[in-house]
Enzyme design. Structure first.
Site, PDB file in Angstrom:
ATOM      1  N   GLY A 122       0.847  -1.201   0.000  1.00 22.59           N
ATOM      2  CA  GLY A 122       0.000   0.000   0.000  1.00 22.59           C
ATOM      3  C   GLY A 122       0.876   1.242   0.000  1.00 22.59           C
ATOM      4  N   ILE A 147       2.100   3.141   2.431  1.00 26.75           N
ATOM      5  CA  ILE A 147       3.236   3.188   3.359  1.00 26.75           C
ATOM      6  C   ILE A 147       4.339   2.239   2.888  1.00 26.75           C
ATOM      7  CG2 ILE A 147       3.958   2.751   5.757  1.00 26.75           C
ATOM      8  CD1 ILE A 147       1.090   3.648   6.581  1.00 26.75           C
ATOM      9  N   GLU A 184       2.640  -8.808  -1.051  1.00 30.64           N
ATOM     10  CA  GLU A 184       1.272  -8.276  -0.900  1.00 30.64           C
ATOM     11  C   GLU A 184       0.271  -9.423  -1.031  1.00 30.64           C
ATOM     12  OE1 GLU A 184      -0.485  -5.187  -0.403  1.00 30.64           O
ATOM     13  OE2 GLU A 184      -2.128  -6.628  -0.523  1.00 30.64           O
ATOM     14  N   SER A 231       3.341  -3.292   6.890  1.00 34.82           N
ATOM     15  CA  SER A 231       2.434  -2.157   6.616  1.00 34.82           C
ATOM     16  C   SER A 231       1.166  -2.720   5.996  1.00 34.82           C
ATOM     17  CB  SER A 231       3.110  -1.156   5.687  1.00 34.82           C
ATOM     18  OG  SER A 231       3.680  -1.808   4.555  1.00 34.82           O
ATOM     19  N   ARG A 257      -4.075  -0.047   9.315  1.00 35.45           N
ATOM     20  CA  ARG A 257      -4.052   0.562  10.636  1.00 35.45           C
ATOM     21  C   ARG A 257      -5.386   0.334  11.341  1.00 35.45           C
ATOM     22  NH1 ARG A 257       0.195   3.685  11.632  1.00 35.45           N
ATOM     23  NH2 ARG A 257      -0.946   5.049  13.045  1.00 35.45           N
ATOM     24  N   ASP A 280      -8.881   9.277  11.731  1.00 38.17           N
ATOM     25  CA  ASP A 280      -8.625   7.841  11.584  1.00 38.17           C
ATOM     26  C   ASP A 280      -9.478   6.978  12.516  1.00 38.17           C
ATOM     27  OD1 ASP A 280      -6.680   8.498   9.750  1.00 38.17           O
ATOM     28  OD2 ASP A 280      -5.035   7.457  10.787  1.00 38.17           O
ATOM     29  N   ALA A 301      -4.664  12.381   6.379  1.00 43.70           N
ATOM     30  CA  ALA A 301      -4.566  13.546   7.254  1.00 43.70           C
ATOM     31  C   ALA A 301      -5.522  14.656   6.819  1.00 43.70           C
ATOM     32  CB  ALA A 301      -3.128  14.052   7.257  1.00 43.70           C
ATOM     33  N   HIS A 337       3.419  28.027 -19.658  1.00 41.98           N
ATOM     34  CA  HIS A 337       4.345  27.221 -20.446  1.00 41.98           C
ATOM     35  C   HIS A 337       5.784  27.617 -20.117  1.00 41.98           C
ATOM     36  CE1 HIS A 337       6.059  24.960 -23.751  1.00 41.98           C
ATOM     37  NE2 HIS A 337       6.800  26.021 -24.029  1.00 41.98           N
TER      38      HIS A 337
HETATM   39  C1  LIG Z   1       4.041   6.232   7.475  1.00 39.41           C
HETATM   40  C2  LIG Z   1       2.774   6.982   7.245  1.00 39.41           C
HETATM   41  C3  LIG Z   1       2.706   7.903   6.239  1.00 39.41           C
HETATM   42  C4  LIG Z   1       1.541   8.615   6.024  1.00 39.41           C
HETATM   43  N1  LIG Z   1       1.511   9.519   5.015  1.00 39.41           N
HETATM   44  C5  LIG Z   1       0.385  10.214   4.780  1.00 39.41           C
HETATM   45  C6  LIG Z   1       0.350  11.198   3.774  1.00 39.41           C
HETATM   46  O1  LIG Z   1       1.338  11.429   3.076  1.00 39.41           O
HETATM   47  N2  LIG Z   1      -0.803  11.883   3.586  1.00 39.41           N
HETATM   48  C7  LIG Z   1      -1.923  11.642   4.347  1.00 39.41           C
HETATM   49  O2  LIG Z   1      -2.947  12.283   4.125  1.00 39.41           O
HETATM   50  N3  LIG Z   1      -1.912  10.716   5.325  1.00 39.41           N
HETATM   51  C8  LIG Z   1      -0.788  10.013   5.559  1.00 39.41           C
HETATM   52  N4  LIG Z   1      -0.766   9.105   6.579  1.00 39.41           N
HETATM   53  C9  LIG Z   1      -1.993   8.915   7.386  1.00 39.41           C
HETATM   54  C10 LIG Z   1      -2.138  10.056   8.431  1.00 39.41           C
HETATM   55  O3  LIG Z   1      -0.988  10.069   9.234  1.00 39.41           O
HETATM   56  C11 LIG Z   1      -3.369   9.855   9.269  1.00 39.41           C
HETATM   57  O4  LIG Z   1      -4.500   9.707   8.426  1.00 39.41           O
HETATM   58  C12 LIG Z   1      -3.599  11.041  10.197  1.00 39.41           C
HETATM   59  O5  LIG Z   1      -2.513  11.214  11.053  1.00 39.41           O
HETATM   60  C13 LIG Z   1      -4.873  10.866  11.022  1.00 39.41           C
HETATM   61  O6  LIG Z   1      -5.045  11.968  11.834  1.00 39.41           O
HETATM   62  P1  LIG Z   1      -5.838  11.873  13.210  1.00 39.41           P
HETATM   63  O7  LIG Z   1      -5.856  13.261  13.764  1.00 39.41           O
HETATM   64  O8  LIG Z   1      -7.114  11.194  13.005  1.00 39.41           O
HETATM   65  O9  LIG Z   1      -4.989  10.908  14.142  1.00 39.41           O
HETATM   66  P2  LIG Z   1      -3.449  10.869  14.575  1.00 39.41           P
HETATM   67  O10 LIG Z   1      -2.598  11.656  13.663  1.00 39.41           O
HETATM   68  O11 LIG Z   1      -3.124   9.450  14.791  1.00 39.41           O
HETATM   69  O12 LIG Z   1      -3.433  11.635  15.960  1.00 39.41           O
HETATM   70  C14 LIG Z   1      -4.038  11.119  17.108  1.00 39.41           C
HETATM   71  C15 LIG Z   1      -3.398  11.762  18.313  1.00 39.41           C
HETATM   72  O13 LIG Z   1      -4.195  11.484  19.454  1.00 39.41           O
HETATM   73  C16 LIG Z   1      -3.348  11.143  20.532  1.00 39.41           C
HETATM   74  N5  LIG Z   1      -4.155  10.358  21.478  1.00 39.41           N
HETATM   75  C17 LIG Z   1      -4.745   9.162  21.263  1.00 39.41           C
HETATM   76  N6  LIG Z   1      -5.470   8.800  22.351  1.00 39.41           N
HETATM   77  C18 LIG Z   1      -5.326   9.804  23.254  1.00 39.41           C
HETATM   78  C19 LIG Z   1      -5.843  10.036  24.547  1.00 39.41           C
HETATM   79  N7  LIG Z   1      -6.682   9.173  25.138  1.00 39.41           N
HETATM   80  N8  LIG Z   1      -5.461  11.169  25.194  1.00 39.41           N
HETATM   81  C20 LIG Z   1      -4.627  12.070  24.611  1.00 39.41           C
HETATM   82  N9  LIG Z   1      -4.124  11.897  23.375  1.00 39.41           N
HETATM   83  C21 LIG Z   1      -4.486  10.783  22.706  1.00 39.41           C
HETATM   84  C22 LIG Z   1      -2.221  10.368  19.883  1.00 39.41           C
HETATM   85  O14 LIG Z   1      -1.088  10.338  20.726  1.00 39.41           O
HETATM   86  C23 LIG Z   1      -2.003  11.218  18.631  1.00 39.41           C
HETATM   87  O15 LIG Z   1      -1.130  12.293  18.904  1.00 39.41           O
HETATM   88  C24 LIG Z   1       0.400   8.399   6.838  1.00 39.41           C
HETATM   89  C25 LIG Z   1       0.472   7.475   7.879  1.00 39.41           C
HETATM   90  C26 LIG Z   1       1.632   6.775   8.094  1.00 39.41           C
HETATM   91  C27 LIG Z   1       1.684   5.805   9.222  1.00 39.41           C
END
Ligand SMILES: Cc1cc2nc3c(=O)[nH]c(=O)nc-3n(C[C@H](O)[C@H](O)[C@H](O)COP(=O)(O)OP(=O)(O)OC[C@H]3O[C@@H](n4cnc5c(N)ncnc54)[C@H](O)[C@@H]3O)c2cc1C
Length: 475
Positions: free
Chosen positions: A192, A194, A213, A279, A282, A322, A330, A454
Site C-alpha cells: 500500500g 506506506i 502483498e 504495513s 491501521r 482515523d 490527514a 508554459h
Molecule cells: C508512514 C505513514 C505515512 C503517512 N503519510 C500520509 C500522507 O502522506 N498523507 C496523508 O494524508 N496521510 C498520511 N498518513 C496517514 C495520516 O498520518 C493519518 O491519516 C492522520 O494522522 C490521522 O489523523 P488523526 O488526527 O485522526 O490521528 P493521529 O494523527 O493518529 O493523531 C491522534 C493523536 O491522538 C493522541 N491520542 C490518542 N489517544 C489519546 C488520549 N486518550 N489522550 C490524549 N491523546 C491521545 C495520539 O497520541 C495522537 O497524537 C500516513 C500514515 C503513516 C503511518
C-alpha cells in the site's frame, strides 16, 4: 477543582489540532489534550501524521531522492561527483528536526489561537449536567468539564498475528522511520501507500527491497491503467513486488527475519531479510479513552461509530479522523475537524468525500481524485477518457522526468469531470487543479480552455482534458 471549557478535543493530530483551532476561532473556550511525547518526554502534538507518518516519511523520501538523483541522474546534467556517500544518521537527524519544527509550530498555533493545551492522556470520567467530565493524566492530573467533546484519537499500525513489532527487526511505520543504517535486504509486507513509500526510501539508498502483498491486484484502489504504469516504473527501479502471496510464518531469528509464504500459485517460498516492515493497514485507536464510562459506541473494528456529520451516539460528543469510518488520510481528518467545529457553532460544515485527493509520494508520484475507469465501467456509466503522457511535455523533458501520464475521465454526455488520475512528476501538486475543478463541477472542456503556464507540468493536465475530446495539441 475542574476547569471548564466549551470544547475539549482529545487527540492533537491533524484531526484534533485543526478542530481545536477552528473551535477557538469561532469563539469557543477550547482545550486540546494530546499524549504524544518527544524523545525528551515533552509534548509533541501533531499525532501520527507529524511524528511517524506524513511529515517524516516525506522528509526521508526527499533525502533519498536527492541521493538517487546525485547517484544516477546528475551525470546527465554534466555534474560529476566523486565519492558520493550517504550519512543515514544525518538524514534521520534532519527528519527529526523537520518533525520538531512541526510540533513546535502546532504549540505556537495553540498559543496564537488561545487553545489551552494539556499534555497527557485524556479519558472520559462521567457525563455531568450539560456535558462531560474528562480527566487528563500527565505530569500532573487535571479534571476538565466540556459542553462538547471532539474525539480525534487516531489509529495504530496493525501487526501480523504472531509477529508483534519489536521495532528492531519487525518494524511498524515508527521503526521504519528510524532505521539507523541501510539494510542489505529489506522485506515489506503490504504494497500500500506506506509500504511503497518506505520501500522507495531504502531502495534508493541501496537496499535490496522485496514487497509481499496478499491482494492479487497492485494498488487496487487506483485506476488500473495508472497502477499498471506505476508497477512498471517501480519494477524497473528494482523494487521486487510479489502479489497474491499468503504469509504463513514470520520469525525474528539471529540477525534477521525469516518469512515463509505461499506465492500466488500456491508454491511454498521463503525470504530472509535483515529488517521487515509490516504495513498491512491501521486500526482505530481508543486505548485509554475509557469509552465504557459514558457508553460511547464502537463498531466491530474498534472505530467510533459516527453519522455523516461525525456525531457519535452521545449528545455533544463528536469524532473525526482515523478513529472513524472513511479513508485514513490527514487531510480528511482536518476537513472533518473543521466541519465539526463549525457544526458545534451552528454553521453548516461540510466534507465532500467525492473530492478527497489520494497521493502516493513515490517516484513517480501517484495521485488521483474521483472515480476510476474500472469503477465507472462497473457502474455502467457512459464516460469518455483522455490521456496525455509526460513524455510529450516540454517541462518534464527539461526536468529529465518523463515517466507517466495524466488521465481524465468525463461524463459521456455532460462532459463533467468524473475522475483525474496522474502518475508522474509532482502528481501530488498537479492533482489540486483537478480537485478544484471537480468541486466546481467543471467539465473537461473547462480545463482544456484554461490558459496554463508554459512550460509547466500542468500543461499535461490541460492536454489530457483536450484528449477527452480527441484534440491534443502536442501529442
Ligand atoms: C508512514 C505513514 C505515512 C503517512 N503519510 C500520509 C500522507 O502522506 N498523507 C496523508 O494524508 N496521510 C498520511 N498518513 C496517514 C495520516 O498520518 C493519518 O491519516 C492522520 O494522522 C490521522 O489523523 P488523526 O488526527 O485522526 O490521528 P493521529 O494523527 O493518529 O493523531 C491522534 C493523536 O491522538 C493522541 N491520542 C490518542 N489517544 C489519546 C488520549 N486518550 N489522550 C490524549 N491523546 C491521545 C495520539 O497520541 C495522537 O497524537 C500516513 C500514515 C503513516 C503511518
Amino acid at each position: 477543582m475542574s476547569k471548564n471549557f466549551d470544547v475539549v478535543v482529545i487527540g492533537g493530530g491533524p484531526g484534533g489540532y485543526i478542530a481545536a483551532i477552528r473551535a477557538a476561532q469561532l469563539g469557543f473556550n477550547t482545550a486540546c489534550i494530546d499524549e504524544w511525547k518527544n524523545a525528551a518526554g515533552g509534548p509533541a502534538p501533531g499525532g501520527t501524521c507529524t511524528n511517524v507518518g506524513c511529515i517524516p516519511s516525506k522528509a526521508l523520501l526527499q533525502s533519498s531522492e536527492h541521493f538517487e538523483h546525485a547517484a544516477k541522474h546528475f551525470g546527465d546534467h554534466g555534474i560529476s561527483l566523486d565519492n558520493l556517500k550517504m550519512d543515514v544518521a544525518k538524514m534521520v537527524g534532519r527528519k527529526d528536526t523537520v518533525v520538531k519544527q512541526n510540533n513546535d509550530g502546532i504549540l505556537y498555533l495553540f498559543k496564537k489561537n488561545k487553545v489551552t493545551f494539556f499534555h497527557g492522556r485524556g479519558s472520559f470520567g462521567k457525563a455531568v449536567e450539560g456535558g462531560y467530565e474528562i480527566s487528563v493524566a500527565g505530569k500532573t492530573a487535571e479534571t476538565l468539564t466540556a459542553k462538547h467533546v471532539i474525539l480525534a484519537t487516531g489509529s495504530n499500525a496493525r501487526a501480523l498475528p504472531g509477529a508483534p513489532f519489536d521495532e528492531e527487526k519487525i518494524l511498524s511505520n515508527d521503526g521504519a522511520l528510524r532505521i539507523g543504517a541501510v539494510p542489505q535486504k529489506l522485506g515489506i509486507i503490504g504494497a500500500g501507500v506506506i509500504g511503497l513509500e518506505m520501500g522507495s526510501v531504502w531502495r534508493r539508498l541501496g537496499a535490496d527491497v522485496t514487497i509481499l502483498e496478499g491482494l492479487p491486484t497492485f494498488l487496487g484502489a487506483a485506476d488500473e491503467q495508472i497502477a499498471k504504469e506505476a508497477h512498471k516504473a517501480f519494477t524497473k527501479q528494482g523494487l521486487k513486488i510479489e502479489m497474491g502471496v499468503n504469509i504463513s510464518e514470520v520469525k525474528a531469528e539471529g540477525e534477521g527475519v525469516a518469512i515463509a509464504y505461499a506465492d500466488a500459485k500456491g508454491a511454498a517460498k521463503s525470504l530472509v531479510v535483515d529488517k521487515l516492515i509490516v504495513s498491512i493497514g491501521r486500526v482505530p485507536n481508543t486505548i485509554g479513552l475509557n469509552p465504557e464510562a459514558v457508553g460511547l459506541q464502537l463498531d466491530e473494528r474498534g472505530a467510533i461509530v459516527v453519522d455523516a456529520e461525525c456525531k457519535t451516539n452521545l449528545p455533544g460528543v463528536w469524532a473525526v479522523g482515523d478513529v472513524v469510518r472513511g479513508p485514513m488520510l490527514a487531510h480528511k481528518a482536518e476537513e472533518e475537524g473543521v466541519a465539526v467545529a463549525e457544526r458545534i457553532a451552528g454553521q453548516h460544515g461540510h466534507v465532500n468525500f467525492d473530492t478527497i485527493p489520494w497521493v502516493i509520494y513515490t517516484s513517480p508520484e501517484i495521485a488521483w481524485v474521483g472515480q476510476t475507469e474500472q469503477a465507472l465501467k462497473a457502474a455502467g456509466r457512459a464516460y469518455k477518457a483522455g490521456t496525455f503522457p509526460f513524455l510529450a511535455n516540454g517541462r518534464a523533458r527539461a526536468l529529465g522526468d518523463t515517466t507517466g501520464m495524466v488521465k481524465f475521465l468525463a461524463d459521456a454526455t455532460s462532459d463533467e469531470i468524473l475522475g483525474v488520475h496522474i502518475v508522474g512528476p509532482m502528481a501530488s501538486e498537479l492533482i489540486s487543479e483537478a480537485v478544484v475543478a471537480m468541486e466546481f463541477k467543471a467539465s473537461a472542456e473547462d480545463i482544456a480552455r484554461i490558459c496554463h503556464a508554459h512550460p509547466s507540468l500542468s500543461e499535461a493536465t490541460k492536454e489530457a482534458a483536450l484528449a477527452v475530446d480527441k484534440r491534443t495539441l502536442n501529442f
